[in-house]
Design a protein around this motif. Sequence first.
Motif, PDB file in Angstrom:
ATOM      1  N   UNK A 220     116.631   7.720  58.792  1.00 39.79           N
ATOM      2  CA  UNK A 220     115.271   8.242  58.984  1.00 39.79           C
ATOM      3  C   UNK A 220     115.287   9.753  58.914  1.00 39.79           C
ATOM      4  N   UNK A 221     114.318  10.301  58.195  1.00 37.91           N
ATOM      5  CA  UNK A 221     114.177  11.751  58.180  1.00 37.91           C
ATOM      6  C   UNK A 221     113.337  12.146  59.385  1.00 37.91           C
ATOM      7  N   UNK A 226     105.432  16.671  53.519  1.00 37.59           N
ATOM      8  CA  UNK A 226     105.244  17.167  52.159  1.00 37.59           C
ATOM      9  C   UNK A 226     104.445  18.440  52.289  1.00 37.59           C
ATOM     10  N   UNK A 227     104.379  19.215  51.224  1.00 42.29           N
ATOM     11  CA  UNK A 227     103.636  20.468  51.351  1.00 42.29           C
ATOM     12  C   UNK A 227     102.179  20.132  51.638  1.00 42.29           C
ATOM     13  N   UNK A 287     113.632  18.089  57.537  1.00 41.61           N
ATOM     14  CA  UNK A 287     112.887  17.462  56.438  1.00 41.61           C
ATOM     15  C   UNK A 287     113.690  17.581  55.170  1.00 41.61           C
ATOM     16  N   UNK A 288     113.225  16.859  54.158  1.00 43.36           N
ATOM     17  CA  UNK A 288     114.005  16.797  52.928  1.00 43.36           C
ATOM     18  C   UNK A 288     114.118  18.160  52.276  1.00 43.36           C
ATOM     19  N   UNK A 289     115.239  18.400  51.629  1.00 39.31           N
ATOM     20  CA  UNK A 289     115.378  19.635  50.867  1.00 39.31           C
ATOM     21  C   UNK A 289     114.369  19.654  49.729  1.00 39.31           C
ATOM     22  N   UNK A 290     113.918  18.480  49.328  1.00 40.82           N
ATOM     23  CA  UNK A 290     112.963  18.412  48.227  1.00 40.82           C
ATOM     24  C   UNK A 290     111.537  18.361  48.731  1.00 40.82           C
ATOM     25  N   UNK A 291     111.334  18.902  49.911  1.00 41.21           N
ATOM     26  CA  UNK A 291     110.038  18.766  50.575  1.00 41.21           C
ATOM     27  C   UNK A 291     108.879  19.235  49.716  1.00 41.21           C
ATOM     28  N   UNK A 292     109.096  20.263  48.905  1.00 44.99           N
ATOM     29  CA  UNK A 292     107.978  20.830  48.147  1.00 44.99           C
ATOM     30  C   UNK A 292     107.489  19.909  47.039  1.00 44.99           C
ATOM     31  N   UNK A 294     107.750  16.535  47.364  1.00 45.08           N
ATOM     32  CA  UNK A 294     107.467  15.239  47.958  1.00 45.08           C
ATOM     33  C   UNK A 294     105.978  14.935  47.854  1.00 45.08           C
ATOM     34  N   UNK A 306     110.012   5.727  57.557  1.00 48.43           N
ATOM     35  CA  UNK A 306     110.939   6.667  56.928  1.00 48.43           C
ATOM     36  C   UNK A 306     110.790   8.073  57.484  1.00 48.43           C
ATOM     37  N   UNK A 487     112.246  26.796  52.837  1.00 50.89           N
ATOM     38  CA  UNK A 487     113.018  26.582  51.619  1.00 50.89           C
ATOM     39  C   UNK A 487     113.605  27.898  51.117  1.00 50.89           C
TER      40      UNK A 487
ATOM     41  N   UNK C 145     110.333  11.337  41.777  1.00 52.37           N
ATOM     42  CA  UNK C 145     110.771  11.859  43.076  1.00 52.37           C
ATOM     43  C   UNK C 145     111.885  11.006  43.632  1.00 52.37           C
ATOM     44  N   UNK C 151     118.020  14.020  49.320  1.00 49.79           N
ATOM     45  CA  UNK C 151     118.742  13.177  50.279  1.00 49.79           C
ATOM     46  C   UNK C 151     119.046  11.783  49.772  1.00 49.79           C
TER      47      UNK C 151
END
Lengths: 524, 293, 319
Positions: A220-221, A226-227, A287-292, A294, A306, A487, C145, C151
């Motif tokens: 789980x994150x 997300x942005x 949060x995910x490194x790919x948050x931007x 997401x 999740x 980020x 995505x 992750x």
Amino acid sequence: MKKVVKIISILLVLVLATAMFAACKSDTTKPSNQDDSNKQVAASPSAEPSPTGGIDISKKVNLKMYLVGNRPKELDMVMEEVNKILLKDLNATLEINIISWGDRMTKFPLLFAGGEPYDICFMANWNFFGTEAPKGAFYPLNDLLPKYAPITWKEMPEVAWKQASYNGKIYMIPHDQKGYATHGVLVRGDLRKKYNVPEIKTIEDFAVYLDAVKKNEKEIIPLNEKEGTNTMALHHYQQDWGYYLTADQGEITYDIKKGDKAFIDCFTPEYENFVKMMRDWYVKGYWSKSVLSNQVRARDAFKNGTSASCIVNLSDANKLYVDLKDKHPEWDIEFYDLEGNTAVELTPYIANGLAISRSCQYPERAVMVIEKLRTDETCYDLTMYGIQGKHYVLTPERKIALPEGVTPDTNGYKHADMSTYGWVVDKFKKHDAKSWNRILEIEKKFSAIAITSALSGFAVNSENISAELAAVNSAVKQYKVPLDFGVIDPAEGLPILREQLKKAGIEKVLEEINKQISEFRARQ
Amino acid sequence: MRQEKETIVFQIIGYTIISIISVGCLLPFVLLISASFTEEQSIYRYGYRIIPKVFSTEAYSIIFKAPQEIIRAYGVSTFITLVGTVVGLFVSAMTAYVLLRKDFKYRNNFAFFFYFTSLFHGGLIPTYILIVRYLNLKDSYLALILPPLLGSWNILLMRNFMRSVPETLAESAKIDGANDFYIFRKIYMPLSIPGLATVGLFIALMYWNDWYNAMLYIDSFKKYPLQYFLYNMLNSIRFAEIATSQSGIPFPDLPGESLKMAMAVVATGPIVFLYPYLQKYFIKGLTIGAVKG
Amino acid sequence: MLELAKTKKQTKLKKHNGLLKEISTNKILFLMLVPAFVYFIIFKYLPMVGVILAFKKYTYAGGIFGSPWSGFDNFRFLFISGIIYRITRNTVLYNLSFLSLGIILQVFCAVILSELSSKIFKKVTQSFMFLPYFVSFVLLSAFVYNVFNYEYGTMNSIIQSMGGEPVDIYSMPWVWKYILNVFYQWKNIGYGTVIFLAAITSIISEYYEAARIDGANIFQQIRLITIPLIVPTIVIVFLFNVGKILQGQFELFYQIVGNNGQLYEATDIIDTYVFRSLTRDFDIGMGTAVGFYQSLFGLLLILTVNYVVKKVQSEYALF
């Protein structure tokens, strides 16, 4: 080449010619007052004493109303009942058209600019009121309200009418709900207790929770964002700063207690500390490194298991609780507001309401119908909740519950599917039987510390700064959002952000906003 | 023998490359179908897979719970696509024919006249005002058929294909006394089958996929075309955020991932088979008989 | 002076006579043109009047014609922060690469497909190649995505299982021009290949027979017959899109990249920039102004290129 030039000139002539032609025909929206023939037809001698007290309703009128949201499956059935009453008492019928959430940004401007005839529409400070009222999109109601909506006129707080006005003219009938402009955190009680995280009172406490989840739960994150607007919200509400003055990211804000002037969030030391903290959270992996990039919001991720938390407003929290209580009771959902005990701003009354089109042919009737919806409890209940027995039942405590055998999925008229909250009236409002006590308890706490800031209802008129606003908007999305999510390292990113904002003209924007604020305050 | 070898090499390279490309194209579609048959939760937990981790037809049962709406939308889309394609293709081809005639002095001027419209647009508002206020087409099927009916791309593309018909045919027909319309219908059209199939396909696809005109002009949900249903579902989220984040109203419910995928599969529907059906017109040598005869 | 005036008048008369004469000689052709002509006037040229909004400050009371003029005000937001250079550059470069690579790839596939023997193979693979057309970018973005996220993304899972370090692709701007190109080509390959395939099938087969008799092998046939004869098609595909060099592709960029500020320098195009700037306070004037900029740029470009093409081979030109 010569031929081409010739063609272009012929075309231009053609275009201009058609323009001239069309101009003669073009209906720049005429105020409906011109159409006198329909109004005030002499009442026929055989008329019974009408419930409208002498107001003429001899002409049957069909009013077109536009709301936002999803179309309830059994809307027609409900409206049939409503129209029975409206027809009998007001000789009018109401026809509801729905603009879906996805179409809102396109269709509403079209509705106003396209000159298409409609009578009433859902209006809100976040739904074009600030930008369209100055342009003259709505019918001024000052004279109509006392006569055609006397009860509403009397019972609505004075400050609500002030908020709904522009230049002294009232352009909207707000709802009278007290809402609290705040966000809190929704967490998994089961996880919190499992890892011995104490209750959450501040952002730092929240970080402890996130850390525990990160260290112990691989799947789980902790805060799967997300942005969007939510993490920033926490920052503002803790400072007792208003959130929404311009653009989405709250970069120009104000102190809700003082309410005197606006300032730029990004240039404050508080913001510096905030982004340092966010950087820390990003590096730690909350949060995910790919948050931007997401696309899934935290609240949906939370629902799907999740994300271990999400940042939501009060009604969202309530809704999530109601949805998840039966599906995952083991999650033991908890909600914490991070307001402390200082102040909470009341959301403006114009956060939801109704406006009448400037080209409405029967504005008096429209006002009367709105009055009816707001003062006749039968009409109110029908439009809010549906047909009693079919779409809802009233518990002995006068709360709303679903009838036997009906689930939220099968309910043909879900409350708030479409924006009926435009005419919510406090004294008629019925709570959902499953409402979360936690929220009610928080609302009670807030009502003690709630204030209406001096800037409540103020909306920025972007006429003189539209170019700068657009540039600022773009700069914010490019340079601020990555900072807000950690980020980019603030040591590098913050100076760049500040420089870019200056380049985009944010100081000019601030100056203009403050000018408008002092004018606004002078008018109060 | 040498010739054979080259051809074999060519075939090997050709088959390999095309296979790789077509599998690459197929993959996301497979994911789409698979996701539509996957249990909602497992998508969140395990992501998208080629074969569903946990099989479920839940999404489809939700969609077909009220099949009347979907069937009606199918009907609307089919009707519009058929009418629009037939009329649009015919007029486009006819116009293209005029533009290719070398003896038509103003052909380039008109070509520019048409092409110019693909560069400059008045924007949404004037188009909207035109259709809603002046033409009074709000909420009518014509509002779905007319706006996309003709486009300069289709006309110019058609012109290009029709140019491969030898001019000698037209000339000899003219000598025989045929007028232009006759030449167009009886000579050029039959000999431009690949072109007609291509442009016809494009027009049909455009109509089938169009949701934008429905969003703008259609109020009664009985007239919603298929793609508009889908679009509604997929896009509700995009703009509601700004609105609800500070107004205190609850956020609307969103459809699950699996449901979205299933909707997309259903909305794509039979049109996927249009191309394979038309494929028979893309065979070399269709024009073989013409010159000899 | 009089002489000059007289000749001018004569030339003018001649021109008018020319048009009338043309109409009478080619009556039927003109008639055949009428439906499209009328349609374009109504549905394309009439709304074009709205272009003037780029130079006006729109009010409801004024409507399109009554609103006051505002000069170049609406264009200002493009020039603040010098954004315009970046977004124009990106848009042009992306569109050029999409177009050129697209043409090469699609011609390549079309040529191969036209020569392969197995009908079934051709039918199946071509249908597959068309499928991307039906997967909207909105849906695709979910898959993308899923693959790229740091992750749990598929890409990083594969990399890690091979012993490598996970890659944060969303913070690597330089890689995206390739990624976006792949997605663009993927989406359009079916559509584009069909165009060239249709052009190839229109080639008279006698040419090939003659070539075969002369001993040409397949590569030579392609080089000497197929390619040259589809050049007109290639040219119009290229020309048509040159005029639109500053337009389009919004969905591709918005859905695949998202609102990712880190990548804007490399992936921001005009349409995404405008969308970002104007979403909250939708301004008709500014939106139209950008459209005008895109159209004008394209117009100037296509007039130049078309002129050049016309000089080389007049029938290949677009107009």
